[in-house]
Design an enzyme around this catalytic site. Structure first.
Site, PDB file in Angstrom:
ATOM      1  N   ASN A 141       0.843  -1.188   0.000  1.00 13.12           N
ATOM      2  CA  ASN A 141       0.000   0.000   0.000  1.00 13.12           C
ATOM      3  C   ASN A 141       0.883   1.244   0.000  1.00 13.12           C
ATOM      4  O   ASN A 141       1.406   1.654   1.027  1.00 13.12           O
ATOM      5  CB  ASN A 141      -0.910   0.001   1.230  1.00 13.12           C
ATOM      6  CG  ASN A 141      -1.914   1.147   1.204  1.00 13.12           C
ATOM      7  OD1 ASN A 141      -1.942   1.938   0.282  1.00 13.12           O
ATOM      8  ND2 ASN A 141      -2.736   1.220   2.239  1.00 13.12           N
ATOM      9  N   ASP A 147      -7.321   4.339  -0.404  1.00  8.34           N
ATOM     10  CA  ASP A 147      -7.765   3.057   0.144  1.00  8.34           C
ATOM     11  C   ASP A 147      -9.284   2.925   0.146  1.00  8.34           C
ATOM     12  O   ASP A 147      -9.824   1.837  -0.069  1.00  8.34           O
ATOM     13  CB  ASP A 147      -7.243   2.880   1.574  1.00  8.34           C
ATOM     14  CG  ASP A 147      -5.733   2.676   1.614  1.00  8.34           C
ATOM     15  OD1 ASP A 147      -5.120   2.579   0.529  1.00  8.34           O
ATOM     16  OD2 ASP A 147      -5.179   2.621   2.724  1.00  8.34           O
ATOM     17  N   GLY A 167      -5.897  -2.363   0.929  1.00  8.56           N
ATOM     18  CA  GLY A 167      -5.299  -1.092   0.519  1.00  8.56           C
ATOM     19  C   GLY A 167      -4.132  -1.148  -0.440  1.00  8.56           C
ATOM     20  O   GLY A 167      -3.621  -0.104  -0.864  1.00  8.56           O
ATOM     21  N   ASP A 346      -8.940 -15.783 -17.609  1.00  8.98           N
ATOM     22  CA  ASP A 346      -9.600 -16.476 -16.506  1.00  8.98           C
ATOM     23  C   ASP A 346     -10.663 -17.453 -17.026  1.00  8.98           C
ATOM     24  O   ASP A 346     -11.228 -17.262 -18.100  1.00  8.98           O
ATOM     25  CB  ASP A 346     -10.245 -15.420 -15.600  1.00  8.98           C
ATOM     26  CG  ASP A 346     -10.794 -15.978 -14.308  1.00  8.98           C
ATOM     27  OD1 ASP A 346     -10.014 -16.576 -13.557  1.00  8.98           O
ATOM     28  OD2 ASP A 346     -12.000 -15.812 -14.054  1.00  8.98           O
ATOM     29  N   GLU A 375      -6.744 -20.463 -18.289  1.00 14.94           N
ATOM     30  CA  GLU A 375      -6.917 -21.245 -17.064  1.00 14.94           C
ATOM     31  C   GLU A 375      -7.892 -22.398 -17.316  1.00 14.94           C
ATOM     32  O   GLU A 375      -9.075 -22.178 -17.527  1.00 14.94           O
ATOM     33  CB  GLU A 375      -7.458 -20.362 -15.937  1.00 14.94           C
ATOM     34  CG  GLU A 375      -7.676 -21.133 -14.643  1.00 14.94           C
ATOM     35  CD  GLU A 375      -8.590 -20.420 -13.662  1.00 14.94           C
ATOM     36  OE1 GLU A 375      -8.410 -20.613 -12.440  1.00 14.94           O
ATOM     37  OE2 GLU A 375      -9.491 -19.678 -14.111  1.00 14.94           O
TER      38      GLU A 375
END
Length: 632
Positions: A141, A147, A167, A346, A375
């Site tokens: 972060n 955040d 974050g 994906d 995948e």
């Protein structure tokens, strides 16, 4: 704002010629937001979204750009405009004018950009690379001010909760590129960083609500480009994690779908939209073998290809030609915008397989040296091999996909390293797992890994045995494969408290967050085992980075013998020997068994210790673990 054209003369006004009003307000959406000149494919389809834009007539006046066709959607708030862009077209900006029946007009300024490099210069990841996989929210972060974004639905920030945001951001990755490079990695694969404006679980990135916008909690497009540029400066590659199968339920188009078949099972969704929740029936069975099964029923095929991944992730209907075009163009836009070194796709077998072949084909035709990995979460090598380009598939399917993920070998390695029943039994699993390479079209283009953002961490899988972790990791780094290592594997991060729990698998990287008492980037607070593993990874990867034998050499392995397994990688004058030894007590191995490799009398160096060894009649292995020797 409305303005009036002032070029009408006083005389024309007397003739009651109407004054045309033109709106210069920005349209709600035009996607792709810009395009590029000089692409092999000279067609472009613009998705235009604005109130009643479907009732307008678009026009363009720009040399080299013409409207080929205007396509109306079911919703009047969309237009899909097919453009032709001549190969000689110059970069620049031009207005698209939308004229409505009442004479009003709206304009949108569109830009065609010059390409930053030639298509052939987009070099994808390959067996020379080692890939570092990162979950960005959990890595580092750097900018705490981003955040929480109160304009988005998920405003959670709680590092003690594995399923809330922590974050991490793009600048955090940028700040630690040197650490990753020094370890010996040559490519970075961050899980998705596009916006997920979902009410919960938004940190993981796989429920995208805008395919062209970076999540502001990670940064912005400029930050994404900075990461790509920083990697390029280091001679490294950026791999983008993309999702063609689904989007997030809060995606902007779910409030006003352009066609009646934009997403799969759309009628079910629209009829139940008021009561739709995370447990709604989504008509899914996800029997991925239906892609190959010659006996599969049609209802099972549809259940896999058309069922929603989960109720919060609508399944995109790639059989709709406008959706198909949208996804392909989105991928090309990101390749050009970021100068990508690869795409990880994906949930590959959940999508329409003919579309996936067209998608991959369109990209590879445009960028012949590029790389895509899909995948296929299956432990059956027959299924994994089916998706790789060049596979001799009985149904004639040609995927155009260069790489698949090696789940079968991953399981063989973990099971084999853990096996304690006999000397040979576990090592035979590794040996026979690799023997399945005869099925793959190009084994060295397959991506091998031991853990990732969905699977339990390596250190947990090997029962927190650092020696076993080194054995498993060194093995994948020696194979004819493209290795991928999950962030934190180099310091033995684990999910042992609750194996398989996604929140623990995606634990914060120590040192990446303010107040961390342990800092893996500097070594502060690491245990001896963690430091040893980190050093081991660095030495092996940095040797691998310059080893043609490992990257592209011939592979010979010998059946396990007396609890040992020898594998050789050979190219030119370089031979690399990888030895796995499961014996707890010292053992001497007769080297005459390996005469065909031609190492007799040669001096080899231990990659980890730097010690020299002359290959003669025998080798004494004094402790359990792995040894890497090289003639280089």
């Amino acid at each position: 704002m409305f303005v009036f054209i002032s070029s009408c003369s006083h005389a024309e006004k007397k003739k009651n010629v109407s004054v045309v009003s033109i709106s210069h307000s920005t349209l709600e959406r035009v996607e792709p937001p810009n395009w590029f000149v000089g692409l092999r494919n000279t067609s472009l389809q613009l998705l235009v979204k604005d109130d009643n834009i479907g009732t307008s007539k678009p026009s363009i006046s720009y040399v080299g750009v013409s409207i080929d066709k205007v396509n109306k959607a079911k919703s009047n708030n969309y237009l899909f405009i097919d453009l032709k862009i001549d190969k000689s077209t110059k970069s620049g900006k031009f207005d698209i004018i939308f004229t409505f029946k009442d004479g009003t007009k709206k304009t949108h300024t569109y830009e065609l950009k010059s390409r930053e490099k030639l298509a052939e210069d987009y070099i994808g990841f390959n067996s020379t690379d080692a890939i570092y996989l990162i979950t960005p929210d959990r890595f580092s972060n750097a900018i705490e001010s981003n955040d929480v974004n109160t304009k988005l639905k998920d405003t959670s920030l709680d590092r003690s909760d594995g399923y809330k945001r922590h974050g991490g951001d793009l600048q955090g990755i940028i700040n630690h590129v040197d650490y990753i490079s020094d370890l010996g990695f040559t490519a970075i694969w961050p899980t998705p960083v596009l916006i997920n404006d979902m009410p919960k679980g938004s940190y993981h990135g796989y429920a995208m609500t805008d395919f062209y916008k970076v999540d502001p909690r990670f940064g912005n497009l400029s930050d994404y480009k900075k990461l790509a540029d920083k990697l390029s400066e280091k001679g490294m590659k950026l791999i983008m994690d993309q999702v063609a199968n689904h989007c997030g339920l809060e995606h902007w188009w779910m409030k006003d779908l352009p066609f009646s078949d934009w997403v799969n099972n759309q009628k079910n969704y629209e009829e139940n939209i008021q009561n739709w929740n995370w447990k709604t029936n989504i008509n899914s069975n996800h029997r991925r073998t239906t892609n190959q099964d010659t006996y599969a029923s049609e209802i099972d095929r549809k259940g896999n290809n058309e069922g929603w991944f989960v109720a919060g992730m609508p399944d995109l209907n790639q059989r709709n030609p406008f959706m198909a075009k949208y996804i392909i163009q989105n991928s090309i836009w990101w390749i050009e915008t970021l100068g990508l070194g690869g795409i990880r796709q994906d949930t590959y077998p959940y999508s329409d397989k003919e579309f996936m072949a067209n998608w991959a084909g369109a990209i590879m035709k445009e960028y012949p040296n590029f790389s895509i990995v899909g995948e296929e979460w299956s432990y059956n090598p027959l299924l994994v091999g089916y998706w790789q380009q060049g596979a001799n598939n009985k149904d004639g399917y040609a995927s155009n996909l260069k790489s698949t993920m090696d789940f079968p070998m991953q399981k063989s390695i973990i099971d084999g390293i853990n096996e304690e029943e006999s000397w040979e039994k576990g090592l035979v699993k590794l040996y026979e797992g690799l023997a399945n390479d005869f099925h793959y079209a190009t084994p060295k283009d397959i991506m091998i890994f031991l853990d990732n953002h969905d699977k339990s961490r390596l250190y947990t899988e090997v029962k927190e045995d650092a020696t076993k972790a080194k054995m498993a990791l060194s093995y994948i780094l020696m194979l004819p494969r493209i290795p991928q290592v999950y962030y934190g594997t180099e310091i033995l991060m684990n999910d042992t408290a609750k194996p398989g729990d996604h929140g623990l698998i995606r634990t914060d990287f120590p040192g990446g967050f303010k107040g961390d008492k342990i800092n893996a980037f500097t070594g502060l607070g690491l245990t001896d085992d963690q430091k040893s593993m980190q050093n081991f990874v660095s030495k092996v990867l940095n040797y691998r980075k310059n080893s043609e034998a490992i990257q592209d050499g011939k592979t010979i392995h010998f059946a396990p013998f007396k609890g040992t397994y020898f594998l050789f990688r050979i190219k030119g004058n370089e031979t690399v020997v990888h030895i796995l030894n499961k014996n707890e007590q010292p053992i001497t191995i007769d080297l005459n068994r390996f005469t065909e490799v031609g190492l007799e009398g040669k001096t080899l160096k231990n990659v980890i210790s730097g010690e020299s060894f002359v290959w003669a009649n025998e080798i004494k292995l004094t402790q359990k673990g792995s040894i890497i020797l090289t003639t280089k």
